[in-house]
Design a protein around this motif. Sequence first.
Motif, PDB file in Angstrom:
ATOM      1  N   LEU A 146      65.443  73.341 -11.758  1.00  0.00           N
ATOM      2  CA  LEU A 146      64.790  74.651 -11.847  1.00  0.00           C
ATOM      3  C   LEU A 146      64.677  75.084 -13.307  1.00  0.00           C
ATOM      4  CD1 LEU A 146      66.503  76.561  -8.878  1.00  0.00           C
ATOM      5  CD2 LEU A 146      64.239  75.486  -8.922  1.00  0.00           C
ATOM      6  N   ALA A 147      65.765  74.906 -14.054  1.00  0.00           N
ATOM      7  CA  ALA A 147      65.733  75.258 -15.475  1.00  0.00           C
ATOM      8  C   ALA A 147      64.696  74.430 -16.219  1.00  0.00           C
ATOM      9  CB  ALA A 147      67.119  75.058 -16.088  1.00  0.00           C
ATOM     10  N   ALA A 148      64.565  73.161 -15.855  1.00  0.00           N
ATOM     11  CA  ALA A 148      63.648  72.261 -16.558  1.00  0.00           C
ATOM     12  C   ALA A 148      62.190  72.654 -16.376  1.00  0.00           C
ATOM     13  CB  ALA A 148      63.874  70.821 -16.090  1.00  0.00           C
ATOM     14  N   VAL A 149      61.865  73.304 -15.248  1.00  0.00           N
ATOM     15  CA  VAL A 149      60.476  73.723 -15.025  1.00  0.00           C
ATOM     16  C   VAL A 149      60.273  75.195 -15.350  1.00  0.00           C
ATOM     17  CG1 VAL A 149      60.042  71.915 -13.326  1.00  0.00           C
ATOM     18  CG2 VAL A 149      60.853  74.170 -12.544  1.00  0.00           C
ATOM     19  N   GLY A 150      61.278  75.831 -15.962  1.00  0.00           N
ATOM     20  CA  GLY A 150      61.108  77.191 -16.449  1.00  0.00           C
ATOM     21  C   GLY A 150      61.391  78.285 -15.451  1.00  0.00           C
ATOM     22  N   ALA A 151      62.027  77.954 -14.324  1.00  0.00           N
ATOM     23  CA  ALA A 151      62.373  78.983 -13.340  1.00  0.00           C
ATOM     24  C   ALA A 151      63.577  79.788 -13.833  1.00  0.00           C
ATOM     25  CB  ALA A 151      62.677  78.348 -11.990  1.00  0.00           C
ATOM     26  N   PRO A 152      63.707  81.048 -13.418  1.00  0.00           N
ATOM     27  CA  PRO A 152      64.858  81.851 -13.838  1.00  0.00           C
ATOM     28  C   PRO A 152      66.171  81.274 -13.313  1.00  0.00           C
ATOM     29  CG  PRO A 152      63.133  83.228 -12.864  1.00  0.00           C
ATOM     30  CD  PRO A 152      62.762  81.806 -12.579  1.00  0.00           C
ATOM     31  N   GLU A 153      67.248  81.586 -14.016  1.00  0.00           N
ATOM     32  CA  GLU A 153      68.578  81.172 -13.567  1.00  0.00           C
ATOM     33  C   GLU A 153      68.849  81.809 -12.205  1.00  0.00           C
ATOM     34  OE1 GLU A 153      72.358  80.352 -16.253  1.00  0.00           O
ATOM     35  OE2 GLU A 153      72.156  82.496 -15.824  1.00  0.00           O
ATOM     36  N   PRO A 154      69.240  81.039 -11.210  1.00  0.00           N
ATOM     37  CA  PRO A 154      69.314  81.578  -9.854  1.00  0.00           C
ATOM     38  C   PRO A 154      70.646  82.251  -9.533  1.00  0.00           C
ATOM     39  CG  PRO A 154      69.805  79.247  -9.799  1.00  0.00           C
ATOM     40  CD  PRO A 154      69.478  79.583 -11.243  1.00  0.00           C
ATOM     41  N   SER A 155      70.605  83.053  -8.481  1.00  0.00           N
ATOM     42  CA  SER A 155      71.814  83.443  -7.763  1.00  0.00           C
ATOM     43  C   SER A 155      71.956  82.452  -6.612  1.00  0.00           C
ATOM     44  CB  SER A 155      71.686  84.863  -7.212  1.00  0.00           C
ATOM     45  OG  SER A 155      71.544  85.798  -8.249  1.00  0.00           O
ATOM     46  N   VAL A 156      73.168  81.957  -6.390  1.00  0.00           N
ATOM     47  CA  VAL A 156      73.389  80.936  -5.366  1.00  0.00           C
ATOM     48  C   VAL A 156      74.282  81.526  -4.285  1.00  0.00           C
ATOM     49  CG1 VAL A 156      74.178  78.595  -4.902  1.00  0.00           C
ATOM     50  CG2 VAL A 156      73.149  79.142  -7.121  1.00  0.00           C
ATOM     51  N   PHE A 157      73.777  81.525  -3.054  1.00  0.00           N
ATOM     52  CA  PHE A 157      74.475  82.078  -1.900  1.00  0.00           C
ATOM     53  C   PHE A 157      74.992  80.922  -1.042  1.00  0.00           C
ATOM     54  CE2 PHE A 157      71.695  85.277  -3.504  1.00  0.00           C
ATOM     55  CZ  PHE A 157      72.345  86.479  -3.291  1.00  0.00           C
ATOM     56  N   CYS A 158      76.294  80.891  -0.824  1.00  0.00           N
ATOM     57  CA  CYS A 158      76.937  79.713  -0.252  1.00  0.00           C
ATOM     58  C   CYS A 158      77.646  80.100   1.040  1.00  0.00           C
ATOM     59  CB  CYS A 158      77.943  79.142  -1.245  1.00  0.00           C
ATOM     60  SG  CYS A 158      77.355  79.121  -2.974  1.00  0.00           S
ATOM     61  N   HIS A 159      77.146  79.617   2.162  1.00  0.00           N
ATOM     62  CA  HIS A 159      77.689  79.996   3.465  1.00  0.00           C
ATOM     63  C   HIS A 159      78.652  78.939   3.986  1.00  0.00           C
ATOM     64  CE1 HIS A 159      77.234  80.420   8.028  1.00  0.00           C
ATOM     65  NE2 HIS A 159      77.896  81.482   7.628  1.00  0.00           N
ATOM     66  N   SER A 160      79.823  79.382   4.428  1.00  0.00           N
ATOM     67  CA  SER A 160      80.767  78.534   5.144  1.00  0.00           C
ATOM     68  C   SER A 160      81.124  77.291   4.323  1.00  0.00           C
ATOM     69  CB  SER A 160      80.187  78.177   6.523  1.00  0.00           C
ATOM     70  OG  SER A 160      81.157  77.636   7.374  1.00  0.00           O
ATOM     71  N   TYR A 161      80.945  76.072   4.880  1.00  0.00           N
ATOM     72  CA  TYR A 161      81.262  74.858   4.133  1.00  0.00           C
ATOM     73  C   TYR A 161      80.425  74.753   2.854  1.00  0.00           C
ATOM     74  CZ  TYR A 161      82.435  69.939   3.266  1.00  0.00           C
ATOM     75  OH  TYR A 161      82.881  68.757   2.702  1.00  0.00           O
ATOM     76  N   GLY A 162      79.279  75.418   2.830  1.00  0.00           N
ATOM     77  CA  GLY A 162      78.476  75.434   1.610  1.00  0.00           C
ATOM     78  C   GLY A 162      79.219  76.031   0.433  1.00  0.00           C
TER      79      GLY A 162
END
Length: 326
Positions: free
Chosen positions: A204-220
Amino acid sequence: MRRYTRTLVAAALTTTVVAGTAGWASGNAQQAVTGAPVGAEAWRADGLPDPETTTPAGIAAFFAGLSPARQRELVRTHPSVVGNLDGVPLPLRYEANARTLGGRFAGRQVLASDPRGRGQVALVHGDLATAEQVAVVVPGSDIDAGNIRPLTDMAESLRRATHGRTAVIAWAGYTTPVGVGVDAATGDLAEAGAERLTRLVDGLAAVGAPEPSVFCHSYGSVVCGLAAHRLKAKDLVVLGSPGMRAANVGALGTSARVWAAKDPSDWIDRIPNVEFAGLGHGADPTDPAFGARRVPAADARGHDGYFAPGTDSLRTFAAIAQGDVR
């Protein structure tokens, strides 16, 4: 000695739980899908950058040096690689995956698709190219290309809660456990998933997308915990977490803000928060001693209710994704 005894008892209870004696599903052992995408041998034979050793930034630089005609030629001749190579321009990935999938997921923006094992897929809700904010939703057990709806419902609910201003990736991009079995109690699948998640975010960073928020459910959340020290994310949000394989926020080694949610009716609360002999995932991220910021979740219901419309948890998730909380 007393603490050691309590740990042994908790570990024994964990083993009992994952064996299914508490009445929950006992999962089948899964083999993690790892390595280069399908078609990599033919790609390498054509003298193209190694998908396993070239960074997403390197892939982005390689494609930037190609003419539009050559880019499209690679989409036609190597669609299964182009569609799954982090750092490739987004429109080319969408086009390549549409070719390999035929009519499946028609009309959807497919960021990745891997047919191996139970199948993996990443679907984009919104426009990654123009979005001011990006979120990634990392699922827990039982999610794959054939059972993607629970994950896409979470992603779409989050996107609606941000009034469409956040592009959300529903990322079924690793081999998840099946049921609540030994795979769900160990870190093997999470370790493989952490590698893939890190590369996705680097892409994502390499194609210029903003730094993400990552939502992690359960085992994720185990995946996110193992990836945290390398993950270029502004926020890590864990919900219904069995643990992140870390004693506290400091042990995660991340500069991201770390948030945690657990509602009172979530069955995950009955899982002992220990890590012993490879079983269990350690401290409860919602424990004040862990050091995460607490997400209110008193009105969420069950293990899968955190993204339900109208809940405090979803409202807070949307605010986090949009950068509206400090």
